[in-house]
Design a protein around this motif. Sequence first.
Motif, short mmCIF file in Angstrom:
data_model
loop_
_atom_site.label_atom_id
_atom_site.label_comp_id
_atom_site.label_asym_id
_atom_site.label_seq_id
_atom_site.Cartn_x
_atom_site.Cartn_y
_atom_site.Cartn_z
N MET A 94 0.79 -1.22 0.00
CA MET A 94 0.00 0.00 0.00
C MET A 94 0.83 1.28 0.00
N ASN A 95 2.08 1.18 0.42
CA ASN A 95 2.91 2.38 0.50
C ASN A 95 3.90 2.43 -0.66
N ARG A 96 3.76 3.42 -1.53
CA ARG A 96 4.60 3.52 -2.72
C ARG A 96 6.07 3.75 -2.39
N SER A 97 6.36 4.34 -1.23
CA SER A 97 7.76 4.58 -0.87
C SER A 97 8.50 3.28 -0.56
N LEU A 98 7.74 2.20 -0.36
CA LEU A 98 8.35 0.89 -0.08
C LEU A 98 8.42 0.01 -1.34
N HIS A 99 8.08 0.58 -2.47
CA HIS A 99 8.16 -0.18 -3.72
C HIS A 99 9.59 -0.13 -4.25
N GLU A 100 10.48 -0.72 -3.49
CA GLU A 100 11.90 -0.80 -3.82
C GLU A 100 12.32 -2.27 -3.78
N PRO A 101 13.43 -2.63 -4.44
CA PRO A 101 13.83 -4.04 -4.52
C PRO A 101 13.89 -4.75 -3.16
N MET A 102 14.50 -4.10 -2.16
CA MET A 102 14.66 -4.74 -0.85
C MET A 102 13.31 -5.13 -0.25
N TYR A 103 12.31 -4.25 -0.38
CA TYR A 103 11.00 -4.51 0.19
C TYR A 103 10.19 -5.49 -0.66
N VAL A 104 10.49 -5.55 -1.96
CA VAL A 104 9.86 -6.55 -2.82
C VAL A 104 10.33 -7.95 -2.39
N PHE A 105 11.63 -8.08 -2.11
CA PHE A 105 12.15 -9.36 -1.61
C PHE A 105 11.53 -9.72 -0.26
N LEU A 106 11.37 -8.72 0.60
CA LEU A 106 10.75 -8.96 1.90
C LEU A 106 9.30 -9.41 1.75
N CYS A 107 8.59 -8.80 0.82
CA CYS A 107 7.20 -9.18 0.57
C CYS A 107 7.12 -10.65 0.14
N SER A 108 8.03 -11.06 -0.73
CA SER A 108 8.10 -12.46 -1.16
C SER A 108 8.37 -13.37 0.04
N LEU A 109 9.25 -12.92 0.93
CA LEU A 109 9.60 -13.70 2.12
C LEU A 109 8.37 -13.87 3.02
N PHE A 110 7.61 -12.81 3.23
CA PHE A 110 6.42 -12.88 4.09
C PHE A 110 5.33 -13.75 3.46
N VAL A 111 5.19 -13.69 2.15
CA VAL A 111 4.24 -14.57 1.45
C VAL A 111 4.64 -16.03 1.65
#
Length: 324
Positions: free
Chosen positions: A56-73
């Motif tokens: 939901m937060n566009r400021s977190l649409h960076e590679p590091m947070y994309v990897f974290l999102c995959s990890l949480f999924v």
Amino acid sequence: MKTKTMLNSTSSTSSYFVLEAYLHVGNLRYLFFMLTAVIYVFILISNTSLIVVICMNRSLHEPMYVFLCSLFVNELYGSTGLFPLLLLQILSDVHTVSRPLCFLQIFCVYSYGSVEFTNLAVMSYDRYLAICCPLQYNTRMTVNKAVTFITVLWFYSLVKFLVTLSLNIRLPLCGNVLDSLYCQNFLVVKLACSDTTVNNIYGLFIVFITILVPLLLILFSYTEILKVCFSGSKQTRQKAVSTCSPHLVSLLNFSFGCCFEILRSRFDMSSVSTELQIILSLYFLIIQPLLSPIMFGMQMSKIRQTFIRLFCSKVTTVSAHENQ
């Protein structure tokens, strides 16, 4: 003992497996059920909340947070492969599981482990680029490249264990008793009546590429990061510690759990108490999904601040409307 012998002589047509590692704890089963349910609910809420925060937060649409999102999924995926059946078995008097469900659990648990370790390896490479090549980071690691990495690692892990599953399903089995709390690939192969050479060779190959390849990438990344830390300024060292410490803790924790489970399933562990074996067999499937959102959510200030702003503002807004 008689029951176990009888079950082990079951023909290959048996439609279920018996999970033998469950202890008879009487009324304490309800306490264990409640504790396990609370852990599962916490895992679902914490990991889902952080996925929502990142999306939901566009400021977190960076590679590091994309990897974290995959990890949480992946934490949600692995937990769902374990907990529903575990909760059902805790309350049950007969600890059986159908063959299709058992093979599905094997696929979920093992592909979860592969995605987790590979995802952590790619995250270490991302940290290497951010710390060792800061001026080139935005061109060498973009969001699109991160999404490509994630797609490849998920596809690679799922296909790898689909092959494992197809090799196992065809095996005729001379027993149906698994000395475990959940279905495990190696224990099923041990029950086979036929030649398992292909399964064993492919199994060793899978262990090799699942552990060694990501490990080499992790060692390379952290060797280079340490070189920069020792030769760089105090500010560089502080940045490395703050960004790498959650990842390192998560990596070491998961590696410990996986190593013990590999040793437990393949070697004689009779010197270790049954209770301790049970706890440690579940370690990488329970502690990692619990630890990841805590480590990354609490340690990474950008996620923490976004989480507080997103959820606390909603609570404040709701309270204000109620007071009116």
